[in-house]
Design a protein around this motif. Structure first.
Motif, PDB file in Angstrom:
ATOM      1  N   THR A  52     -10.441  -0.689  65.356  1.00 19.43           N
ATOM      2  CA  THR A  52     -11.609  -0.542  64.507  1.00 19.43           C
ATOM      3  C   THR A  52     -12.651   0.232  65.302  1.00 19.43           C
ATOM      4  OG1 THR A  52     -11.112  -2.684  63.502  1.00 19.43           O
ATOM      5  CG2 THR A  52     -13.300  -1.759  63.123  1.00 19.43           C
ATOM      6  N   PHE A  53     -12.981   1.419  64.827  1.00 18.11           N
ATOM      7  CA  PHE A  53     -13.766   2.332  65.645  1.00 18.11           C
ATOM      8  C   PHE A  53     -15.146   1.784  65.961  1.00 18.11           C
ATOM      9  CE2 PHE A  53     -13.304   6.470  67.449  1.00 18.11           C
ATOM     10  CZ  PHE A  53     -14.584   6.943  67.648  1.00 18.11           C
ATOM     11  N   SER A  54     -15.755   1.071  65.038  1.00 20.88           N
ATOM     12  CA  SER A  54     -17.128   0.618  65.226  1.00 20.88           C
ATOM     13  C   SER A  54     -17.263  -0.403  66.354  1.00 20.88           C
ATOM     14  CB  SER A  54     -17.666   0.029  63.931  1.00 20.88           C
ATOM     15  OG  SER A  54     -16.856  -1.051  63.508  1.00 20.88           O
ATOM     16  N   ASN A  55     -16.312  -1.333  66.440  1.00 24.47           N
ATOM     17  CA  ASN A  55     -16.458  -2.390  67.440  1.00 24.47           C
ATOM     18  C   ASN A  55     -15.351  -2.424  68.490  1.00 24.47           C
ATOM     19  OD1 ASN A  55     -14.281  -3.510  66.101  1.00 24.47           O
ATOM     20  ND2 ASN A  55     -15.474  -5.085  65.060  1.00 24.47           N
ATOM     21  N   GLY A  56     -14.400  -1.532  68.359  1.00 24.91           N
ATOM     22  CA  GLY A  56     -13.350  -1.445  69.361  1.00 24.91           C
ATOM     23  C   GLY A  56     -12.294  -2.528  69.305  1.00 24.91           C
ATOM     24  N   ARG A  57     -12.280  -3.313  68.267  1.00 26.75           N
ATOM     25  CA  ARG A  57     -11.274  -4.369  68.157  1.00 26.75           C
ATOM     26  C   ARG A  57      -9.901  -3.727  67.995  1.00 26.75           C
ATOM     27  NH1 ARG A  57     -12.837  -9.309  64.475  1.00 26.75           N
ATOM     28  NH2 ARG A  57     -14.358  -9.371  66.144  1.00 26.75           N
ATOM     29  N   THR A  58      -8.928  -4.267  68.697  1.00 34.27           N
ATOM     30  CA  THR A  58      -7.602  -3.660  68.717  1.00 34.27           C
ATOM     31  C   THR A  58      -6.524  -4.612  68.196  1.00 34.27           C
ATOM     32  OG1 THR A  58      -7.261  -4.352  71.008  1.00 34.27           O
ATOM     33  CG2 THR A  58      -8.179  -2.152  70.647  1.00 34.27           C
ATOM     34  N   TYR A  59      -5.480  -4.009  67.688  1.00 34.42           N
ATOM     35  CA  TYR A  59      -4.333  -4.730  67.164  1.00 34.42           C
ATOM     36  C   TYR A  59      -3.081  -3.996  67.609  1.00 34.42           C
ATOM     37  CZ  TYR A  59      -8.071  -6.379  64.131  1.00 34.42           C
ATOM     38  OH  TYR A  59      -9.260  -6.886  63.652  1.00 34.42           O
ATOM     39  N   TYR A  60      -2.033  -4.746  67.901  1.00 30.47           N
ATOM     40  CA  TYR A  60      -0.794  -4.145  68.374  1.00 30.47           C
ATOM     41  C   TYR A  60       0.403  -4.766  67.681  1.00 30.47           C
ATOM     42  CZ  TYR A  60      -3.582  -2.332  72.234  1.00 30.47           C
ATOM     43  OH  TYR A  60      -4.522  -1.678  72.985  1.00 30.47           O
ATOM     44  N   ALA A  61       1.435  -3.936  67.552  1.00 34.22           N
ATOM     45  CA  ALA A  61       2.733  -4.501  67.194  1.00 34.22           C
ATOM     46  C   ALA A  61       3.148  -5.431  68.321  1.00 34.22           C
ATOM     47  CB  ALA A  61       3.755  -3.383  67.008  1.00 34.22           C
ATOM     48  N   GLU A  62       3.612  -6.598  67.957  1.00 34.52           N
ATOM     49  CA  GLU A  62       3.910  -7.623  68.961  1.00 34.52           C
ATOM     50  C   GLU A  62       4.875  -7.119  70.032  1.00 34.52           C
ATOM     51  OE1 GLU A  62       2.156 -10.395  68.677  1.00 34.52           O
ATOM     52  OE2 GLU A  62       2.946 -11.113  70.600  1.00 34.52           O
ATOM     53  N   SER A  63       5.847  -6.348  69.636  1.00 26.97           N
ATOM     54  CA  SER A  63       6.886  -5.887  70.563  1.00 26.97           C
ATOM     55  C   SER A  63       6.370  -4.859  71.571  1.00 26.97           C
ATOM     56  CB  SER A  63       8.050  -5.289  69.786  1.00 26.97           C
ATOM     57  OG  SER A  63       7.612  -4.158  69.044  1.00 26.97           O
ATOM     58  N   LEU A  64       5.178  -4.298  71.319  1.00 24.86           N
ATOM     59  CA  LEU A  64       4.665  -3.232  72.179  1.00 24.86           C
ATOM     60  C   LEU A  64       3.489  -3.677  73.040  1.00 24.86           C
ATOM     61  CD1 LEU A  64       4.800  -0.304  69.614  1.00 24.86           C
ATOM     62  CD2 LEU A  64       6.419  -0.824  71.437  1.00 24.86           C
ATOM     63  N   LYS A  65       3.038  -4.876  72.834  1.00 21.54           N
ATOM     64  CA  LYS A  65       1.924  -5.378  73.639  1.00 21.54           C
ATOM     65  C   LYS A  65       2.266  -5.321  75.119  1.00 21.54           C
ATOM     66  CE  LYS A  65      -0.471  -8.563  70.543  1.00 21.54           C
ATOM     67  NZ  LYS A  65      -0.806  -9.970  70.273  1.00 21.54           N
ATOM     68  N   GLY A  66       1.314  -4.855  75.890  1.00 22.73           N
ATOM     69  CA  GLY A  66       1.513  -4.777  77.330  1.00 22.73           C
ATOM     70  C   GLY A  66       1.980  -3.421  77.811  1.00 22.73           C
ATOM     71  N   ARG A  67       2.564  -2.632  76.928  1.00 24.80           N
ATOM     72  CA  ARG A  67       3.004  -1.292  77.325  1.00 24.80           C
ATOM     73  C   ARG A  67       2.132  -0.200  76.711  1.00 24.80           C
ATOM     74  NH1 ARG A  67       7.658   0.962  76.183  1.00 24.80           N
ATOM     75  NH2 ARG A  67       8.128  -0.201  74.273  1.00 24.80           N
ATOM     76  N   PHE A  68       1.636  -0.442  75.517  1.00 26.20           N
ATOM     77  CA  PHE A  68       0.822   0.551  74.821  1.00 26.20           C
ATOM     78  C   PHE A  68      -0.635   0.074  74.761  1.00 26.20           C
ATOM     79  CE2 PHE A  68       4.196   2.831  72.002  1.00 26.20           C
ATOM     80  CZ  PHE A  68       5.023   2.960  73.098  1.00 26.20           C
ATOM     81  N   THR A  69      -1.552   1.007  74.913  1.00 25.73           N
ATOM     82  CA  THR A  69      -2.966   0.680  74.845  1.00 25.73           C
ATOM     83  C   THR A  69      -3.681   1.681  73.958  1.00 25.73           C
ATOM     84  OG1 THR A  69      -2.901  -0.198  77.110  1.00 25.73           O
ATOM     85  CG2 THR A  69      -5.067   0.264  76.158  1.00 25.73           C
ATOM     86  N   ILE A  70      -4.387   1.185  72.973  1.00 24.44           N
ATOM     87  CA  ILE A  70      -5.184   2.054  72.097  1.00 24.44           C
ATOM     88  C   ILE A  70      -6.637   1.944  72.525  1.00 24.44           C
ATOM     89  CG2 ILE A  70      -5.524   0.273  70.318  1.00 24.44           C
ATOM     90  CD1 ILE A  70      -5.263   2.506  68.213  1.00 24.44           C
ATOM     91  N   SER A  71      -7.330   3.071  72.493  1.00 26.23           N
ATOM     92  CA  SER A  71      -8.737   3.091  72.874  1.00 26.23           C
ATOM     93  C   SER A  71      -9.444   4.190  72.099  1.00 26.23           C
ATOM     94  CB  SER A  71      -8.888   3.326  74.376  1.00 26.23           C
ATOM     95  OG  SER A  71      -8.352   4.581  74.746  1.00 26.23           O
ATOM     96  N   ARG A  72     -10.775   4.202  72.211  1.00 29.71           N
ATOM     97  CA  ARG A  72     -11.514   5.253  71.501  1.00 29.71           C
ATOM     98  C   ARG A  72     -12.639   5.764  72.379  1.00 29.71           C
ATOM     99  NH1 ARG A  72     -14.882   0.844  71.635  1.00 29.71           N
ATOM    100  NH2 ARG A  72     -16.608   0.818  70.143  1.00 29.71           N
ATOM    101  N   ASP A  73     -13.045   6.994  72.061  1.00 26.93           N
ATOM    102  CA  ASP A  73     -14.207   7.619  72.696  1.00 26.93           C
ATOM    103  C   ASP A  73     -15.163   7.989  71.576  1.00 26.93           C
ATOM    104  OD1 ASP A  73     -16.064   9.458  73.806  1.00 26.93           O
ATOM    105  OD2 ASP A  73     -14.637   9.992  75.377  1.00 26.93           O
ATOM    106  N   ASN A  74     -16.220   7.214  71.471  1.00 27.28           N
ATOM    107  CA  ASN A  74     -17.155   7.437  70.361  1.00 27.28           C
ATOM    108  C   ASN A  74     -17.766   8.835  70.403  1.00 27.28           C
ATOM    109  OD1 ASN A  74     -16.928   4.499  70.958  1.00 27.28           O
ATOM    110  ND2 ASN A  74     -18.185   4.340  69.129  1.00 27.28           N
ATOM    111  N   ALA A  75     -18.132   9.274  71.585  1.00 23.59           N
ATOM    112  CA  ALA A  75     -18.793  10.570  71.725  1.00 23.59           C
ATOM    113  C   ALA A  75     -17.890  11.719  71.307  1.00 23.59           C
ATOM    114  CB  ALA A  75     -19.272  10.760  73.154  1.00 23.59           C
TER     115      ALA A  75
END
Length: 122
Positions: A52-75
């Protein structure tokens, strides 16, 4: 023109890392959720991660947790997918997508990126 432009991807050896980028053009992501999806040949598209771009809350497919990381750059109005410890089964075309409101791992998205191939092979 409102669009999502992807970059990154390519060929990597098992155990390696890649970072995908998804930049919004023509609109701001402030009120959007941005998801990453992938589709391997002969398989259904699956949700990988969402932010969620506004607050940075993240969600992952259970099988990929720990290997994949989603992030954002507001600017930069950009979302990233950092993929580590890649496996051959991660080989797929990866898409980013944006939708107003909340993250969902299935369901309609308003904008889609052009897709980028990720191949994990020795």
């Amino acid at each position: 023109q409102e669009q999502l432009v992807q970059s990154g991807g390519g060929l990597v050896q098992p155990g390696g890392s890649l970072r995908l980028s998804c930049a919004a053009s023509g609109f701001g992501l402030d009120y959007y959720a941005v998801g990453w999806f992938r589709q391997a040949p002969g398989k259904e598209r699956e949700g990988v991660a969402c932010i969620t771009f506004s607050n940075g809350r993240t969600y992952y497919a259970e099988s990929l947790k720990g290997r994949f990381t989603i992030s954002r750059d507001n600017a930069k109005n950009t979302v990233y997918l950092q993929m580590d410890s890649l496996k051959p089964e991660d080989t797929a075309v990866y898409y980013c997508a944006a939708r107003l409101d909340l993250c969902v791992m299935r369901g309609p998205y308003d904008y889609w990126g052009q897709g980028t191939q990720v191949t994990v092979s020795s």
